[in-house]
Each structure stands twice: as C-alpha cells, then as structure tokens.
Design a protein around this motif. Structure first.
Motif, PDB file in Angstrom:
ATOM      1  N   LEU A 146      24.265   7.291  94.513  1.00 59.39           N
ATOM      2  CA  LEU A 146      22.964   6.648  94.352  1.00 59.39           C
ATOM      3  C   LEU A 146      22.696   6.307  92.886  1.00 59.39           C
ATOM      4  N   VAL A 147      23.002   7.230  91.999  1.00 63.97           N
ATOM      5  CA  VAL A 147      22.803   6.992  90.565  1.00 63.97           C
ATOM      6  C   VAL A 147      23.719   5.878  90.068  1.00 63.97           C
ATOM      7  N   VAL A 148      24.985   5.934  90.441  1.00 67.62           N
ATOM      8  CA  VAL A 148      25.945   4.910  90.003  1.00 67.62           C
ATOM      9  C   VAL A 148      25.547   3.536  90.539  1.00 67.62           C
ATOM     10  N   LEU A 149      25.183   3.471  91.809  1.00 69.35           N
ATOM     11  CA  LEU A 149      24.766   2.193  92.392  1.00 69.35           C
ATOM     12  C   LEU A 149      23.482   1.681  91.745  1.00 69.35           C
ATOM     13  N   GLY A 150      22.555   2.577  91.455  1.00 67.76           N
ATOM     14  CA  GLY A 150      21.314   2.166  90.792  1.00 67.76           C
ATOM     15  C   GLY A 150      21.571   1.593  89.411  1.00 67.76           C
ATOM     16  N   ILE A 151      22.448   2.240  88.665  1.00 70.96           N
ATOM     17  CA  ILE A 151      22.793   1.739  87.327  1.00 70.96           C
ATOM     18  C   ILE A 151      23.514   0.392  87.429  1.00 70.96           C
ATOM     19  N   ALA A 152      24.467   0.302  88.357  1.00 71.35           N
ATOM     20  CA  ALA A 152      25.192  -0.961  88.537  1.00 71.35           C
ATOM     21  C   ALA A 152      24.237  -2.080  88.945  1.00 71.35           C
ATOM     22  N   MET A 195      22.327  -3.717  98.753  1.00 73.45           N
ATOM     23  CA  MET A 195      21.098  -2.988  99.081  1.00 73.45           C
ATOM     24  C   MET A 195      21.295  -2.080 100.293  1.00 73.45           C
ATOM     25  N   SER A 196      22.105  -2.512 101.251  1.00 72.59           N
ATOM     26  CA  SER A 196      22.389  -1.669 102.417  1.00 72.59           C
ATOM     27  C   SER A 196      23.130  -0.397 102.004  1.00 72.59           C
ATOM     28  N   VAL A 197      24.111  -0.546 101.131  1.00 76.07           N
ATOM     29  CA  VAL A 197      24.856   0.616 100.644  1.00 76.07           C
ATOM     30  C   VAL A 197      23.943   1.516  99.814  1.00 76.07           C
ATOM     31  N   LEU A 198      23.092   0.923  98.989  1.00 76.81           N
ATOM     32  CA  LEU A 198      22.151   1.691  98.166  1.00 76.81           C
ATOM     33  C   LEU A 198      21.179   2.479  99.042  1.00 76.81           C
ATOM     34  N   ILE A 199      20.636   1.845 100.063  1.00 77.00           N
ATOM     35  CA  ILE A 199      19.699   2.522 100.965  1.00 77.00           C
ATOM     36  C   ILE A 199      20.412   3.616 101.758  1.00 77.00           C
ATOM     37  N   THR A 200      21.636   3.350 102.194  1.00 74.93           N
ATOM     38  CA  THR A 200      22.406   4.365 102.917  1.00 74.93           C
ATOM     39  C   THR A 200      22.646   5.589 102.033  1.00 74.93           C
ATOM     40  N   ALA A 201      23.004   5.365 100.782  1.00 71.48           N
ATOM     41  CA  ALA A 201      23.222   6.483  99.856  1.00 71.48           C
ATOM     42  C   ALA A 201      21.925   7.261  99.645  1.00 71.48           C
ATOM     43  N   ALA A 247      27.511  14.319  96.256  1.00 72.25           N
ATOM     44  CA  ALA A 247      28.260  13.056  96.200  1.00 72.25           C
ATOM     45  C   ALA A 247      27.342  11.876  96.497  1.00 72.25           C
ATOM     46  N   SER A 248      26.447  12.041  97.458  1.00 69.80           N
ATOM     47  CA  SER A 248      25.498  10.979  97.785  1.00 69.80           C
ATOM     48  C   SER A 248      24.546  10.708  96.627  1.00 69.80           C
ATOM     49  N   CYS A 249      24.088  11.768  95.971  1.00 70.96           N
ATOM     50  CA  CYS A 249      23.211  11.600  94.802  1.00 70.96           C
ATOM     51  C   CYS A 249      23.943  10.894  93.669  1.00 70.96           C
ATOM     52  N   ALA A 250      25.189  11.276  93.444  1.00 72.21           N
ATOM     53  CA  ALA A 250      25.990  10.628  92.397  1.00 72.21           C
ATOM     54  C   ALA A 250      26.195   9.152  92.706  1.00 72.21           C
ATOM     55  N   VAL A 303      19.391   7.548 101.765  1.00 73.45           N
ATOM     56  CA  VAL A 303      19.092   8.296 102.993  1.00 73.45           C
ATOM     57  C   VAL A 303      20.006   9.515 103.102  1.00 73.45           C
ATOM     58  N   LEU A 304      21.308   9.332 102.841  1.00 68.53           N
ATOM     59  CA  LEU A 304      22.247  10.460 102.893  1.00 68.53           C
ATOM     60  C   LEU A 304      21.870  11.549 101.889  1.00 68.53           C
ATOM     61  N   ALA A 305      21.486  11.157 100.686  1.00 69.83           N
ATOM     62  CA  ALA A 305      21.102  12.134  99.668  1.00 69.83           C
ATOM     63  C   ALA A 305      19.848  12.893 100.106  1.00 69.83           C
TER      64      ALA A 305
END
Length: 136
Positions: free
Chosen positions: A30-36, A59-65, A25-28, A67-69
């Motif tokens: 991360l991919v969705v946030l990166g594309i957005a 960016m905080s949410v992206l970095i958190t995702a 879920a974290s990887c998914a 790190v979680l991944a």
C-alpha cells in the motif's frame, strides 16, 4: 485468563504470525503503490480517479492492498486474543508473559515470563526440540 498450559497444544490456524506477515506485506504494498501513484500523478501521469484503463488497474490494485491491510490488521488482533486465551503466542514480543511458540511446529521457544531469546528460527527449533529452553 489463559487456560492451563498444554505442551501438546494444537496451534490455532492460521497463526497470528502468518496473519501478521500477510498484513505487513499488504501495508508495505500500500505504501509503495501510494508513493508510485503520487510520483506518477505529480509528474503529469494519468493515474488519477479511474480515467484510463491503466488508472483503473492501478486504483483496483491500490484498493485491494488497502482492504487486505485493513482486514489483516483486524484478523491479527482477533487471532492474538484467541492465542492469548489458550496461553501462548506465535509473535515473539507480543505477550512476554505467555509462552512463545513456533508458528509451524508449536515448539516452545520461550517459557511464559522468560526473556525472549535472540536466535534464528532454525536455532530456536533445534534448541526447543532438544529440551527445555535455557535463559540467554
């Protein structure tokens, strides 16, 4: 080397299955946030490099995702090894030469070395609680 198989074996928690779900879920995310982020950035948005309050949040949410991944993948590898040392796995296709056990109940879904059954979890739980598994 796996320990002797124990039918009443207490599962290690959290199971590799649960860690795998969180990691996936974290990887998914991360991919969705990166594309957005890429779409908004190329469209002339202000998401880049902590320039506005909204970019800080993004960016905080992206970095958190991220790190979680990353942590999730490391924990998954460690938990897979821990489960394998005890002679079972909670991931259907991870270790075909080990028992596959239900991630919640600990019921044996597949005996060590047997073919992995292609049934729903509910069907597998019913089948495992009624007796030994039969080859599909």
């Amino acid at each position: 080397m796996p320990e002797t198989v124990n039918r009443n074996l207490e599962l290690l928690h959290p199971t590799a299955w649960l860690i795998g779900i969180v990691s996936a879920a974290s990887c998914a995310a991360l991919v969705v946030l990166g594309i957005a982020g890429a779409i908004v950035t190329f469209a002339g948005g202000t998401i880049m490099f902590f320039q506005t309050p909204s970019s800080w949040v993004f960016m905080s949410v992206l970095i958190t995702a991220a790190v979680l991944a990353s942590v999730g993948m490391l924990l998954l590898a460690v938990q897979c090894v821990r489960e394998a040392r005890r002679g079972y796995t909670t991931l259907a296709n991870a270790y075909p030469k080990l028992e596959w056990r239900d991630h919640k109940t600990g019921l044996v879904f597949r005996e060590a070395g047997a073919v992995t059954p292609r049934l729903s979890i509910a069907e597998l739980r019913t089948r495992a609680s009624n007796g030994p598994t039969q080859p599909q």
